[in-house]
Design a protein around this motif. Structure first.
Motif, PDB file in Angstrom:
ATOM      1  N   VAL A   1       0.925  -1.253   0.401  1.00 29.73           N
ATOM      2  CA  VAL A   1       0.264   0.099  -0.037  1.00 29.73           C
ATOM      3  C   VAL A   1       1.029   1.191   0.116  1.00 29.73           C
ATOM      4  CG1 VAL A   1      -2.038   1.337   0.957  1.00 29.73           C
ATOM      5  CG2 VAL A   1      -1.300  -1.242   1.567  1.00 29.73           C
ATOM      6  N   PRO A   2       0.882   1.696  -1.130  1.00 24.46           N
ATOM      7  CA  PRO A   2       2.045   2.575  -1.061  1.00 24.46           C
ATOM      8  C   PRO A   2       1.055   4.365  -0.686  1.00 24.46           C
ATOM      9  CG  PRO A   2       1.555   2.421  -3.709  1.00 24.46           C
ATOM     10  CD  PRO A   2       0.728   0.832  -2.466  1.00 24.46           C
ATOM     11  N   VAL A   3       2.314   4.432  -0.006  1.00 23.29           N
ATOM     12  CA  VAL A   3       0.952   6.312   1.247  1.00 23.29           C
ATOM     13  C   VAL A   3       2.262   7.054   0.197  1.00 23.29           C
ATOM     14  CG1 VAL A   3       0.911   6.485   2.920  1.00 23.29           C
ATOM     15  CG2 VAL A   3       0.489   4.786   2.814  1.00 23.29           C
ATOM     16  N   ASN A   4       1.161   8.200   0.117  1.00 21.40           N
ATOM     17  CA  ASN A   4       2.055   9.976   0.020  1.00 21.40           C
ATOM     18  C   ASN A   4       1.737  10.845   0.483  1.00 21.40           C
ATOM     19  OD1 ASN A   4      -0.508   8.802  -2.868  1.00 21.40           O
ATOM     20  ND2 ASN A   4      -0.161  11.019  -2.322  1.00 21.40           N
ATOM     21  N   ARG A   5       2.245  12.064   0.097  1.00 19.34           N
ATOM     22  CA  ARG A   5       1.841  13.254   0.970  1.00 19.34           C
ATOM     23  C   ARG A   5       0.356  13.760   0.025  1.00 19.34           C
ATOM     24  NH1 ARG A   5       6.083  15.957   4.080  1.00 19.34           N
ATOM     25  NH2 ARG A   5       4.318  17.391   3.851  1.00 19.34           N
ATOM     26  N   SER A   6      -0.684  14.063   0.869  1.00 21.80           N
ATOM     27  CA  SER A   6      -1.863  14.535   0.330  1.00 21.80           C
ATOM     28  C   SER A   6      -1.212  16.247  -0.264  1.00 21.80           C
ATOM     29  CB  SER A   6      -3.335  14.316   0.877  1.00 21.80           C
ATOM     30  OG  SER A   6      -2.332  15.126   2.441  1.00 21.80           O
ATOM     31  N   ASP A   7      -0.368  16.715   0.525  1.00 23.17           N
ATOM     32  CA  ASP A   7      -0.067  18.605   0.504  1.00 23.17           C
ATOM     33  C   ASP A   7       0.668  18.672  -0.670  1.00 23.17           C
ATOM     34  OD1 ASP A   7       1.418  16.957   2.476  1.00 23.17           O
ATOM     35  OD2 ASP A   7       1.877  19.018   3.163  1.00 23.17           O
ATOM     36  N   ASP A   8       0.673  19.863  -0.623  1.00 18.89           N
ATOM     37  CA  ASP A   8       1.789  19.696  -1.132  1.00 18.89           C
ATOM     38  C   ASP A   8       3.534  20.206  -0.426  1.00 18.89           C
ATOM     39  OD1 ASP A   8       0.328  21.267  -3.725  1.00 18.89           O
ATOM     40  OD2 ASP A   8       0.866  23.035  -3.736  1.00 18.89           O
ATOM     41  N   SER A   9       4.111  19.588  -0.788  1.00 18.05           N
ATOM     42  CA  SER A   9       5.489  18.518   0.581  1.00 18.05           C
ATOM     43  C   SER A   9       6.511  18.941  -0.835  1.00 18.05           C
ATOM     44  CB  SER A   9       5.065  17.298   0.322  1.00 18.05           C
ATOM     45  OG  SER A   9       5.883  16.533   1.053  1.00 18.05           O
ATOM     46  N   GLY A  10       7.521  19.603  -0.241  1.00 16.59           N
ATOM     47  CA  GLY A  10       8.762  19.637  -1.053  1.00 16.59           C
ATOM     48  C   GLY A  10       9.520  18.502  -0.364  1.00 16.59           C
ATOM     49  N   THR A  11       9.267  17.546   0.568  1.00 25.23           N
ATOM     50  CA  THR A  11       9.123  15.792   0.500  1.00 25.23           C
ATOM     51  C   THR A  11       9.162  14.969  -0.300  1.00 25.23           C
ATOM     52  OG1 THR A  11       9.048  16.499   3.190  1.00 25.23           O
ATOM     53  CG2 THR A  11       9.369  14.219   2.191  1.00 25.23           C
ATOM     54  N   THR A  12       8.033  15.058  -0.997  1.00 25.64           N
ATOM     55  CA  THR A  12       7.585  14.472  -2.143  1.00 25.64           C
ATOM     56  C   THR A  12       8.245  15.044  -3.458  1.00 25.64           C
ATOM     57  OG1 THR A  12       4.962  14.742  -1.396  1.00 25.64           O
ATOM     58  CG2 THR A  12       5.676  14.214  -3.794  1.00 25.64           C
ATOM     59  N   GLU A  13       8.602  16.382  -3.399  1.00 24.83           N
ATOM     60  CA  GLU A  13       9.580  16.891  -4.670  1.00 24.83           C
ATOM     61  C   GLU A  13      10.309  16.250  -4.317  1.00 24.83           C
ATOM     62  OE1 GLU A  13      11.045  21.028  -6.949  1.00 24.83           O
ATOM     63  OE2 GLU A  13       9.212  20.867  -5.502  1.00 24.83           O
ATOM     64  N   ASN A  14      11.213  15.691  -3.505  1.00 24.49           N
ATOM     65  CA  ASN A  14      13.222  15.342  -3.549  1.00 24.49           C
ATOM     66  C   ASN A  14      12.875  14.193  -3.576  1.00 24.49           C
ATOM     67  OD1 ASN A  14      15.025  16.924  -1.635  1.00 24.49           O
ATOM     68  ND2 ASN A  14      12.779  18.087  -1.121  1.00 24.49           N
ATOM     69  N   PHE A  15      11.834  13.470  -2.994  1.00 21.81           N
ATOM     70  CA  PHE A  15      11.658  11.950  -2.945  1.00 21.81           C
ATOM     71  C   PHE A  15      11.259  11.644  -4.589  1.00 21.81           C
ATOM     72  CE2 PHE A  15       8.851   7.664  -2.891  1.00 21.81           C
ATOM     73  CZ  PHE A  15       9.778   7.097  -2.734  1.00 21.81           C
ATOM     74  N   THR A  16      10.639  11.753  -5.232  1.00 16.55           N
ATOM     75  CA  THR A  16       9.984  11.485  -6.611  1.00 16.55           C
ATOM     76  C   THR A  16      11.200  12.275  -7.466  1.00 16.55           C
ATOM     77  OG1 THR A  16       8.880  14.387  -7.157  1.00 16.55           O
ATOM     78  CG2 THR A  16       7.332  11.929  -6.864  1.00 16.55           C
ATOM     79  N   GLU A  17      12.502  13.183  -7.046  1.00 18.46           N
ATOM     80  CA  GLU A  17      13.458  13.468  -7.877  1.00 18.46           C
ATOM     81  C   GLU A  17      13.867  12.563  -7.406  1.00 18.46           C
ATOM     82  OE1 GLU A  17      16.746  16.443  -6.387  1.00 18.46           O
ATOM     83  OE2 GLU A  17      15.374  17.632  -7.706  1.00 18.46           O
ATOM     84  N   TYR A  18      14.490  11.841  -7.012  1.00 21.16           N
ATOM     85  CA  TYR A  18      15.443  10.822  -6.302  1.00 21.16           C
ATOM     86  C   TYR A  18      14.815   9.560  -7.576  1.00 21.16           C
ATOM     87  CZ  TYR A  18      17.264   6.328  -5.126  1.00 21.16           C
ATOM     88  OH  TYR A  18      17.393   4.988  -5.191  1.00 21.16           O
ATOM     89  N   LEU A  19      12.828   8.994  -7.888  1.00 19.19           N
ATOM     90  CA  LEU A  19      13.148   8.560  -8.625  1.00 19.19           C
ATOM     91  C   LEU A  19      12.897   8.609  -9.928  1.00 19.19           C
ATOM     92  CD1 LEU A  19       9.043   7.068  -6.396  1.00 19.19           C
ATOM     93  CD2 LEU A  19      11.627   6.361  -6.376  1.00 19.19           C
ATOM     94  N   SER A  20      12.840  10.167 -10.203  1.00 24.79           N
ATOM     95  CA  SER A  20      13.410  10.401 -10.990  1.00 24.79           C
ATOM     96  C   SER A  20      14.986   9.613 -12.446  1.00 24.79           C
ATOM     97  CB  SER A  20      12.666  11.674 -11.570  1.00 24.79           C
ATOM     98  OG  SER A  20      12.755  12.348 -13.641  1.00 24.79           O
ATOM     99  N   ALA A  21      15.215  10.720 -10.943  1.00 30.45           N
ATOM    100  CA  ALA A  21      17.713  10.881 -11.376  1.00 30.45           C
ATOM    101  C   ALA A  21      17.717   9.383 -11.702  1.00 30.45           C
ATOM    102  CB  ALA A  21      17.248  11.184 -10.520  1.00 30.45           C
ATOM    103  N   VAL A  22      17.101   8.022 -11.014  1.00 31.82           N
ATOM    104  CA  VAL A  22      17.701   6.947 -10.244  1.00 31.82           C
ATOM    105  C   VAL A  22      16.619   5.230 -11.866  1.00 31.82           C
ATOM    106  CG1 VAL A  22      18.779   6.931  -8.326  1.00 31.82           C
ATOM    107  CG2 VAL A  22      16.580   5.881  -8.216  1.00 31.82           C
TER     108      VAL A  22
END
Length: 382
Positions: A192-213
């Motif tokens: 069950v993947p859980v994500n942030r529901s708000d605009d989140s810099g943590t989400t941006e950092n996390f998805t930046e990693y996923l996108s890069a690798v």
């Protein structure tokens, strides 16, 4: 027309008996020592001879900084009881918005300003420039809730992690996870993947990693607002932790200081799997260059997310303290400069690094010198 300013407080980091003492020599808004008290000949002086700071200092923003901010506020107000400091962990996007509209004097953000925001920041700062100071460095932990799994960490390759959050891997015993964990009996339950529901810099950092690798799997790019509809989510860091904690099989991402008793993944880097730590987070920051648009006041960093260097943890959050180089009055300028100087000081960084506070990675001496030089530019419009 650019308003004239009072002369800014000057900062310097001085080595003394193996420790670094932080000082600000008197000019303009006032000087501060490492506790944030001002110096000079003001008639309102303390017994030690320093003028006392007073007033209110409101900030908001990244919930990742909440524990560190609580520690910083406690340390700063111990030395400066006349200043009432507050920090509302509203999330990075809201914090930047409130800073730009003048609701708060400083903000915390897990993401740097974009081009449009920089233009708004200049107006908010009386035709000056916003400071973006990387003063909170922490790993983002991949957290999970698997009560029957006793292993210290589950190993996750970049491809597997991206597949989980892209919705392609749906059970915990999927071969993409099992192959990296031959000694662990993984349950056949739903991921069950859980994500942030708000605009989140943590989400941006996390998805930046996923996108890069794993850009071939995570095709949404770096993004502050979760791009996949119909997902399980939680608001702010506390909501993420609560949601993962309450559902068996859940997996999410959060500032490592908030992981608590949840399981945490070791992430594939090169030929090894690296669990999060302050040391591993600091290692990747030191190996990363400045962004192309960085300045002497905007000390933004381009993290080397796809590094294969041994001992580095690549899912790192650099959270910025945002302030103006020009405020309307000397009280605000002085208080902001004093508080940021305390945060940047060895005392402030060590306080946030304590495991029972935030467990963050202290900034290097080189970065501290550049941060203090930027804080030195803070002044008041005449």
């Amino acid at each position: 027309m650019k308003l004239a300013r009072t002369r800014p407080a000057k900062t310097a980091a001085l080595a003394l008996l193996g420790a670094v003492a932080l000082t600000l020599t008197a000019c303009g808004p006032g000087s501060v020592d490492d506790g944030g008290t001002t110096g000079g000949d003001d008639e309102n002086t303390s017994e030690e001879g320093g003028a006392e700071l007073s007033g209110t200092l409101a900030g908001s923003g990244a919930s990742s900084q909440e524990n560190a901010q609580n520690g910083w506020m406690a340390g700063f107000t111990e030395a400066n009881p006349g200043v009432t400091v507050s920090y509302d962990p509203t999330g990075s996007g809201t914090g930047r918005e409130q800073f730009l509209n003048g609701s708060v004097l400083f903000a915390g953000s897990d993401a740097a300003f974009d081009e449009e925001e920089l233009g708004m920041a200049s107006e908010r700062c009386l035709d000056g420039e916003a400071l973006e100071l990387p003063l909170y460095i922490s790993p983002i932990a991949v957290i999970y809730n698997l009560p029957g799994v006793e292993a210290e960490h589950i190993n996750l390759t970049p491809q597997a992690l991206a597949g989980i959050f892209a919705g392609e891997i749906t059970t915990w015993n999927d071969p993409a996870i099992a192959e990296a964990n031959p000694d662990i009996e993984l349950p056949e339950i739903t991921v069950v993947p859980v994500n942030r529901s708000d605009d989140s810099g943590t989400t941006e950092n996390f998805t930046e990693y996923l996108s890069a690798v794993a850009g071939d799997v995570w095709t949404h790019g770096p993004i502050e607002t979760w791009p996949i509809p119909g997902t399980v989510s939680g608001a702010q860091t506390s909501g993420m932790i609560d949601t993962v904690s309450s559902q068996e099989g859940a997996i999410g991402y959060a500032d490592a200081s908030r992981a608590g008793d949840l399981g945490t993944a070791a992430i594939g880097v090169g030929e090894e799997f690296v669990p999060y730590s302050a040391e591993a987070a600091a290692a990747i920051v030191d190996a990363s260059p400045a962004t192309e648009d960085a300045t002497d006041k905007r000390l933004t960093i381009e993290l080397a997310r796809d590094t294969t260097e041994s001992g580095t943890y690549p899912i790192v959050l650099i959270s910025y303290l945002i302030a103006c180089d020009t405020y309307e009055n000397e009280a605000d300028a002085t208080n902001v400069a004093a508080y940021l100087s305390y945060i940047a000081s060895p005392e402030g960084q060590d306080r946030a690094a304590e495991p029972d506070v935030a467990g963050s990675a202290p900034i290097s001496e080189d970065l501290r010198t550049r941060v203090l030089a930027a804080i030195d530019s803070i002044s008041a419009a005449s």
